[in-house]
Every structure is written in structure tokens, then in C-alpha cells.
Design an enzyme around this catalytic site. Structure first.
Site, PDB file in Angstrom:
ATOM      1  N   ASP A 368       0.841  -1.193   0.000  1.00 48.49           N
ATOM      2  CA  ASP A 368       0.000   0.000   0.000  1.00 48.49           C
ATOM      3  C   ASP A 368       0.881   1.250   0.000  1.00 48.49           C
ATOM      4  O   ASP A 368       1.872   1.332   0.731  1.00 48.49           O
ATOM      5  CB  ASP A 368      -0.889  -0.028   1.249  1.00 48.49           C
ATOM      6  N   GLU A 404       1.750  -0.401  -5.010  1.00 48.28           N
ATOM      7  CA  GLU A 404       0.784   0.637  -5.337  1.00 48.28           C
ATOM      8  C   GLU A 404       1.630   1.897  -5.490  1.00 48.28           C
ATOM      9  O   GLU A 404       2.042   2.500  -4.499  1.00 48.28           O
ATOM     10  CB  GLU A 404      -0.248   0.811  -4.226  1.00 48.28           C
TER      11      GLU A 404
END
Length: 744
Positions: A368, A404
Site C-alpha cells: 500500500d 501501489e
């Protein structure tokens, strides 16, 4: 001992007995960090560069009563350590860390606050939001410069010593090549919470996720890799609890080595339950990867609680403003940013990753806000410490690493900017595919790049097409069904006046907002779903499907369901209708095509360049007339129909020889009406077989056509044609594929 509450006689006896631990302690070792049981006792080791003293607090089995405090007697290389003979797995503990309380210089030590061990392998209890969990006094006029003397132990979770023993049936990792990977993003709780064939007591847990009915279903889809949304221990934000909501997604980590207690059924030991789930997926030939959040923690900014890192060594664990060390750098948008430039923090993250690979047997990670992990004080650096560590580490470099590739800081958008060995979520694929099928003008040139693995972004330094992780929908945003059912987000249930979530969804409701009884609209929506799924699974690169999109799961227009632990987010298996079942079969047909036709997942980027030695162009872009697109046609913003020929004879590897894959023609038509498309003549072969037409999702036969035949391409549809086999090897592939498709 700061505990004035009375205790029972049995607890008093336990307490008295536990004092023998402190009387027999040994120095222990500074490595490994965390609590390590060796069969005779437990070694505790905690890093802190700035603390003056560390106390180990032992609790009863429920974590309610503090039984004993033991000062860690030794300090080696900035690690406090002690060995406690006789202590066993199941022991509940926490730390109290002494040192300066000097927020202006980045120090927030407060021994009144019980702290979680950053290396704890298991947790017990949950956080209770109360003034006591803050290192400062909430109502003090000095704010976070004040010092709170109340004990936080009754309000915070504790750590547990674990026994990692487990008998694996399938401990080995998959040998699956990147070119064959199809990701399937799922939430442990939401995926099984309403599944009628999962025992109720197991729903929403790792045990439920590992039930044979679930594993078999996932495998039947033709996906290869389950990507679990965050399972590390996380915290429910107080502002959500005040509104009767919760942090459903879990992107608020407080422990990087432990799975969240909420995801365990309680029927077997915690670590064993998770390992048993992974073992079942491996037995089925499936991979398990974890969505991990190493960019920030749940402690927030200077106004946040003191739960672990902040009280252990705030100045080391977090990035602080250089000239105002009271405050935190907030490149994550969550209040703080983990400081991976510090060697011990970098060690913690890489130790955590290796633990999940070597001990828990996961197959990789999706990171993330991964740009954070590549940040150094001067900004994002693809040669930064963390990225270099992963590349050179023999364990981490061998598993799937997916970034990401963005964050909220300056220069945070880094799609295509990660180093070799990494794959990246490609949001440009998502946005382009949605815009094209919505009918936006001028999207064909952009789509041509995206369906060929975005070579404009990833074709450098020897990176391969698989580096582009393509997706149309993910946990963050509309589901596939909602992309074609809503023009606008409908996030009122989140309690933020519909101001949260993205407004640029590139969605189109096709004539009615939300559910409708209009049969024409429903038919158009179903075809649009098939168009986007076909684009996703037939494009070069690595596809990712959002769980439930294969049968049209809806969130009723909520595109930011992070706080909805209810029917909005849970997969509703009992409401799957005939349309949903048809769509699921269509997805299985797509994954069959992808698996059987290697030309759809080439290891080399398609460039459209002519190979003179082989006499082949790997990719040709065609007009509806069956001719190569002219520059004028490329520049025509109103063009919405085109073809792509991927030549199976083109060089497939570094060896300069022709391949023997099937040659395919993909036709994309985002025009609202029928387009007559002339099938081209390729390599003197006269016959094409229609493998797929999104206007006819399931068919019992595969119709054949001749070159220069005209095919009426339905408005808003996608088609795949295969050229008649030109070699024995190709004919075998084609025969098997035809059998698979007609059977499905």
C-alpha cells in the site's frame, strides 16, 4: 505496579508464582528481536536508540491483570534484552519504556503507557479509546506538550508469546511464472461472511477462507493468486466508532508480524489457523499474497495515541519535520510516515516480510502506498534502501512484489518508476478502459498502449509486460457492476455527506441511476461488464479481478466502503441470479482463453515493429476495413472501433526464431451502433474462428469465417478471432481450446 483493582485468590496465587520469573532472569541475547521461545524459556529483545530503561510487563491469560514487571538488564547495540526461563507460549506481555518526554526534539517516552512489541507474533484484546491511551493529557492547555501519568494498560491490546510449530503439507512456493498469474483481490471477512456453505462459526475468518467450498470456487474461476486485503493487526479509528462505523478495510496497522485477532475463529491456535488456510490454497495449486501497509501506523500524528512505536522510540520510527521535530511528515495522508531511512526500521519491515514468507509461507505482497517505501529524505528513489533491500534479499527477491506506486507526498505518483523485479498497480489501465467503453472521444491511442502492457511506462531496464498489474476495479472505488450502474458515488452511509471517495469514476449508468427494471438497460450493462472483463483478461500484462465482480457484486454505488463492515461490503452469495451465473461462466471462459493461448501473455512487449529477419510484425492495428490504421485515423478523436492482430509467429523470447502460437484478432467497438468489420488476410491463411463475442456470452459452437468476410460487430462489444492453425503444435493448442470453450 500501577494496578489498584482487587484480584481473586486464584489470580493472587498465579501472581505469587509468577514472581519466580523475575528472580531467575538471565541476560538473554539482542537477537532475534521480539519474543522467542526456545522450548525452555523466552528471550525478549527490543530496539530503542533513545530509551533509558525498558520494563517487561507480564499479564494474566486474558491480559486484564499485570502480574509482574521485569527490567530488561542488558543493552547491546541499541537493543534491550532479557531471557526469562520457564516462560511459555501463551504468555501475555507488553513493554513500558522510559526516556525523555521532549516532543520538541522528537521524544515521547512515557512509561505509564503500555506498549505493543513491534515484533509480536500474536495479540490479545482490542483497543478501547480513552484519555489514558494518549501520552499527553487531552484537555491540557499545553496539548501534546503535556505529560499524562495515567496507566493505559486496561485500555490497550497486549502481545502473546507463540509456538510456531506447524506440520505443513504443502510448504513449498508455487513455481508459477509471472506470465500465468491472475490476481483475485478479496477481503477475509467480507468474502465468507454471508456464504451459506461456510459454517456460521467460521464465517469471516481465516478458517472460513480456507474452507474447501471457498478454495474450490476460487480455483474454478481460473485465477492463480488470492490477494488478501490487510490482515495485520489494525486499529478502529475513534471517529468511525463514534459514528457506529469501523475500519473494515484494515489499512491502519499497529503490528506487522501478527494477524488481526478478529480474523480467527478461536477453534485452533492463531498461527495454526492462518497456516492451515495457506496450506489449503497451496494444495489446490493457488498462491496467497498479502496486502501490507508499511507506510504508516495507527498512532497518527502528535495528537494521536501512544500504542507502540511512538513510545518505544518516536524519533527513530517516524519521519519528523527536520526543523520542528514535534511534528510528523505526512506523505501518507494519515498523520505519520514510517521512517524506512532508519536502519532498524528498515530491518523491522524486511524482517516482517521474511517472517511471512518463511514462517507463514505466503507467496508475495502488495504494498500500500509503496512510493513511501522508496522515499529517502530527498524524495522517491528507485535505488532507495528498502527497494534495494528487497532486490538483494534472497528470500524477498524470490516472491511476488507488487507496488501501489503512489502516495500523497511531493512527486508521489510513480507508475512505471519502480525498479526491475517489481510489478505495479497500473491505474492508467483502469481509467483508460473505463473511459473507452463509456464512449469518451480520443481514447483509442491510449487504449492501444494499455492493452499491450503499457510499454510507454514499463518497457525499460529489462522489465517485462507482467510488471503492469492491470485492473478495472479494486477495493477502492466502484465495483464492476457499479461502474455500469451509477454516474455518481453514493457514500451517504459513510457519514461524511457524500464528500469522501473519488468523484472521477469514469462510470456510466447507461440510462438509469442504480437498479432498474428496464430490460434494455440491463442487457447493455451486462455486455459492458463483459467488455471490461474481456479487456482486462485478454490484455498483455498481469490482470487482477476484484472478488465478486465475476458475478456482478454491488456496493449500491458506495465507492469508498472502507468503514462498512456490513452488507454493503460483504459478498452476498445468496443473491447471485441467472445473470450473475452467466457472467461467472464468461469469466471462466476468459481465463481459459488466457491460459490456453500464450500469445495473450507474451514475455516481450508488443511494439508493432516489423521483424525483417522473421518477416513478421508482432502487433498490427487495423481499421474496420481490415487495413492498417493510418496516422489520420489514429488522430481521429471520434474513432471508437479498431482491431489488434497479435501474430503468434512473432519472436516470443530472446532467441531469434518464430514462435508457433495462435494468431489472434481482437476487435474493440465502443461505438453505440453496429460496425461492419472486414476480417484481414494474414499469412496466406484463409480462415478465422470466432472464439469470443461479448454480445453472445455463451455459445455452443465456434463459428468459422474466411478472410475478407465482413462481421457485423454489435455496438459496444469485443470479439476475439483465431487464425486457422498453421502448425501441428498450434493445432493441438487450438483443438484443446475449442473443446474447453464449447464445454463451458
Amino acid at each position: 505496579m500501577h494496578n489498584d483493582s482487587p484480584i481473586s485468590e486464584s489470580e493472587a496465587q498465579t501472581k505469587a508464582a509468577s514472581r519466580t520469573f523475575g528472580e531467575s532472569i538471565e541476560e538473554g541475547a539482542p537477537f532475534p528481536l521480539g519474543a522467542t521461545w526456545d522450548g525452555k524459556g523466552v528471550n525478549f529483545a527490543l530496539f530503542s536508540a533513545n530509551a533509558t530503561k525498558v520494563e517487561l510487563c507480564l499479564f494474566d491469560d486474558e491480559g486484564h491483570t499485570e502480574l509482574e514487571r521485569i527490567e530488561l538488564p542488558e543493552y547491546t547495540d541499541e537493543v534491550f534484552h532479557v531471557y526469562v526461563p520457564g516462560l511459555r507460549p501463551g504468555a501475555v506481555y507488553g513493554y513500558r519504556v522510559h526516556g525523555p518526554y521532549d516532543p520538541g526534539n522528537g521524544h515521547r517516552f512515557n512509561p505509564n503507557k503500555l506498549l505493543l512489541d513491534p515484533y509480536a507474533k500474536a495479540h490479545i484484546g482490542e483497543l478501547k479509546w480513552a484519555p489514558e491511551i494518549f501520552g499527553y493529557t487531552l484537555d491540557s492547555p499545553e496539548g501534546d506538550l503535556s505529560f499524562d501519568e495515567r496507566d493505559s494498560a486496561p485500555f490497550v491490546p497486549k502481545c502473546k508469546v507463540v509456538d510456531s510449530t506447524f506440520s505443513w503439507s504443502h510448504p513449498e512456493r508455487s513455481a508459477l511464472g509471472w506470465d500465468s498469474v491472475v490476481f483475485y483481490e478479496a477481503h477475509v471477512r467480507g468474502f465468507t461472511k454471508k456464504h451459506p456453505q461456510v459454517p456460521e462459526r467460521l464465517r469471516g475468518t481465516f478458517a472460513g477462507m480456507g474452507e474447501p467450498v471457498i478454495v474450490d470456487y476460487v480455483k474454478s474461476l481460473g485465477v492463480t493468486t488470492v490477494e488478501l486485503m490487510p490482515i495485520h493487526t489494525f486499529v478502529n479509528d475513534s471517529y468511525l466508532l463514534d459514528k457506529g462505523l469501523t475500519n473494515y478495510w484494515g489499512y491502519n496497522t499497529i503490528g506487522f508480524f501478527a494477524a488481526d485477532p478478529r480474523y480467527f475463529s478461536g477453534e485452533i491456535e492463531q498461527l495454526a489457523e492462518f497456516k492451515h488456510m495457506v496450506d489449503r490454497y497451496h494444495e489446490a495449486g493457488l498462491e496467497v499474497i498479502l496486502d501490507v501497509v508499511y507506510n504508516h501506523t495507527a498512532e497518527g500524528n502528535e495528537r494521536g495515541p501512544t500504542l507502540s512505536f511512538k513510545g518505544i522510540d518516536n524519533a527513530s520510527y517516524y519521519r519528523l519535520l527536520p526543523d520542528q521535530r514535534r511534528f510528523y511528515i505526512n506523505d501518507t495522508g494519515t498523520g505519520n510516515t514510517l521512517n524506512l531511512s532508519h536502519p532498524r526500521v528498515l530491518q523491522m519491515v524486511t524482517d516482517s516480510l521474511r517472517y511471512w514468507v518463511t514462517e507463514m509461507k505466503v507467496d508475495g505482497f502488495r504494498f500500500d502506498l509503496a512510493t513511501i517505501l522508496g522515499r529517502e529524505p530527498h524524495g522517491f528513489d528507485e535505488g532507495g534502501g528498502f527497494l534495494d533491500s528487497c532486490r538483494q534479499d534472497p528470500v524477498l527477491s524470490s516472491v511476488r512484489l507488487i507496488a501501489e506506486p503512489w502516495d500523497c507526498g511531493p512527486g508521489g505518483y510513480q507508475v512505471g518508476g519502480f525498479p526491475p523485479g517489481w510489478a505495479e498497480w497500473n491505474d492508467t489501465f483502469r481509467d483508460t478502459v473505463r473511459s473507452y467503453w463509456k464512449g469518451d472521444e480520443g481514447k483509442v491511442p491510449e487504449l492501444a498502449k494499455r492493452i499491450t502492457a503499457s510499454g510507454d511506462k514499463f518497457n525499460r531496464r529489462g522489465r517485462r509486460p507482467w510488471a503492469s498489474v492491470n485492473f478495472v476495479a479494486a477495493h477502492d472505488g466502484f465495483t464492476l457492476n457499479d461502474i455500469v450502474s451509477y454516474n455518481d458515488k453514493h457514500n451517504d452511509a459513510n457519514g461524511e455527506d457524500n464528500k469522501d471517495g473519488h468523484s472521477d469514476n469514469r462510470s456510466w449508468n447507461m440510462g438509469a441511476e442504480g437498479p432498474t427494471d428496464d430490460a434494455r438497460i440491463e442487457e447493455d450493462r451486462e455486455r459492458q461488464k463483459r467488455n471490461m472483463l474481456a479487456t482486462l483478461l485478454l490484455s498483455q500484462g498481469t490482470p487482477m479481478i476484484l472478488a465478486g465482480d465475476e458475478f456482478g457484486r454491488t456496493q449500491n454505488g458506495n465507492n469508498n466502503a472502507y468503514c462498512q463492515d456490513n452488507e454493503i461490503s460483504w459478498v452476498n452469495w445468496e443473491q447471485i441470479d441467472d445473470r450473475g451465473r452467466t457472467l461467472t461462466e464468461f469469466v471462466r471462459m476468459l481465463t481459459t482463453l488466457r491460459r490456453r493461448l500464450p500469445v495473450l501473455r507474451r514475455a516481450r512487449f508488443l511494439t508493432g515493429e516489423y521483424n525483417e529477419a522473421l518477416g513478421v510484425t508482432d502487433a498490427r492495428w487495423l481499421s474496420p476495413a481490415g487495413e492498417d490504421l493510418s496516422q489520420q485515423q489514429w488522430d481521429d478523436a471520434s474513432m471508437r472501433c479498431f482491431g489488434l492482430v497479435v501474430d503468434g509467429r512473432a519472436q516470443a523470447s530472446g532467441i531469434r526464431k518464430p514462435a508457433s502460437d495462435a494468431t489472434l484478432l481482437l476487435i474493440f467497438n465502443a461505438h453505440h451502433d453496429v460496425v461492419n468489420f472486414t476480417l484481414p488476410a494474414i499469412a496466406d491463411v484463409d480462415h478465422w474462428t470466432c472464439l469470443l463475442d461479448t454480445n453472445v456470452p455463451i455459445r455452443g459452437e465456434l463459428p468459422a469465417f474466411k478472410s475478407r468476410d465482413t462481421y457485423q460487430v454489435t455496438g459496444r462489444s469485443l470479439l476475439v478471432f483465431a487464425l486457422e492453425a498453421t502448425s501441428h503444435e498450434t493445432q493441438q493448442i487450438f483443438d484443446t481450446l475449442e473443446c474447453d470453450l464449447t464445454e463451458s
